[in-house]
Design a protein around this motif. Sequence first.
Motif, short mmCIF file in Angstrom:
data_model
loop_
_atom_site.label_atom_id
_atom_site.label_comp_id
_atom_site.label_asym_id
_atom_site.label_seq_id
_atom_site.Cartn_x
_atom_site.Cartn_y
_atom_site.Cartn_z
N PHE A 1 28.70 20.81 1.80
CA PHE A 1 28.43 21.82 2.83
C PHE A 1 28.46 21.21 4.24
O PHE A 1 27.98 21.84 5.18
N PHE A 2 29.02 20.04 4.38
CA PHE A 2 29.02 19.29 5.64
C PHE A 2 30.12 19.87 6.55
O PHE A 2 31.22 19.35 6.64
N ALA A 3 29.78 20.94 7.26
CA ALA A 3 30.79 21.69 8.03
C ALA A 3 31.43 20.84 9.12
O ALA A 3 32.66 20.90 9.33
N VAL A 4 30.64 20.03 9.83
CA VAL A 4 31.20 19.25 10.92
C VAL A 4 32.10 18.13 10.40
O VAL A 4 33.03 17.70 11.10
N ALA A 5 31.87 17.67 9.17
CA ALA A 5 32.75 16.65 8.60
C ALA A 5 34.12 17.25 8.29
O ALA A 5 35.17 16.60 8.53
N TYR A 6 34.16 18.49 7.76
CA TYR A 6 35.45 19.17 7.56
C TYR A 6 36.15 19.38 8.91
O TYR A 6 37.37 19.23 9.01
N PHE A 7 35.37 19.69 9.92
CA PHE A 7 35.92 19.93 11.25
C PHE A 7 36.60 18.67 11.79
O PHE A 7 37.76 18.71 12.25
N GLN A 8 35.91 17.53 11.72
CA GLN A 8 36.48 16.29 12.23
C GLN A 8 37.63 15.79 11.37
O GLN A 8 38.57 15.17 11.86
N LYS A 9 37.56 16.03 10.09
CA LYS A 9 38.67 15.65 9.21
C LYS A 9 39.93 16.44 9.58
O LYS A 9 41.05 15.91 9.59
N GLY A 10 39.76 17.73 9.92
CA GLY A 10 40.89 18.53 10.38
C GLY A 10 41.45 18.01 11.68
O GLY A 10 42.69 18.02 11.89
#
Length: 330
Positions: free
Chosen positions: A68-77
């Motif tokens: 559920f780590f939303a900011v990690a998905y964001f930075q990975k994108g």
Amino acid sequence: MALKYELEQWGAAVQAYDSQDFDKALDTFETIAESAKFHFNMGLIYATLGEHEEACRSYKKAVKLDQFFAVAYFQKGVSHFLLGEFEKALANFNDSLLYLRKNVLIDYEQLGLKFRLYSCEILFNRGLCYLYLGQTDQGMGDFTSAAKEKQTEEHEVIDEAITVQGQGFTVFSIPVGVIYRPPEGKLKNVKTKDYLGKAKLVAAVDPEDAFTGFTGAQQQKKQGLNTTTPITKANTEGAVIQINNGSNSRPASPTEKPQRPKSLSSSPRNPPFPMRASRNPSIARRRPPQNEGTPIYVDDDKTSNGGGQFPDRRLPASEGTMRSTSPAPD
């Protein structure tokens, strides 16, 4: 892993990062990389160095530990976008928007990351991916949705991007220098504190003050007061021994035979067994009450019948035979 060790290493890694010693920071985080936020920090450091492939691998480990780590998905994108992998970037922005759970923003500052993830930034980044993939309608649709959810002055660029259809614009990202930092209060508590301090040597001016003990006893000693009370006890032979109470008397030596008190008679008629000590030693020789007309034997080898007469005390003539006795003539 012990919490104290983890906090110490976390603080050391952040300090190395602030000093731009990125290799040391990565090595330190590697020793404690058992949580999503530490892998996330490593991804940010790799992105700062321009190593976005390594950054993507670190982000992947982070979301594996916390899906559920939303900011990690964001930075990975963001890293995939900068690598030109627009489809992967699009998928990560979709996941980030999904775990935002229809909220306008998520504030990570209270968790140690001084950053707010806004929904308009995720929509804008996803719109850029659509534009680079040739899907203009979807891209412009995300731009329009992002413009409706603007929150800060920095988001005014979204309107400018709409006018030129995103030409010359790049994605929103976490600023350089922002990573997960340990709470300052916990770092202070980790440090060893000396509550007792160091011992100091204090010299006494008055030689009589060079002691350790109860000051009250010392003051009485200086004033010449007797601080002890006389105590008496009986030894094994019935003698009374007085404990030294500050006078000239001295206690009896263990090998020295105590003398009998003057109140006790030294007559050989005294019984051979030890007598108990008493506050009034004369009680030990007090005669029992006499009944008139009944002879009583006492230590002075005399009998009294209450009338002043002392009959003879005769011994038996032989074993088992008693001679008759007659009263002495008048």
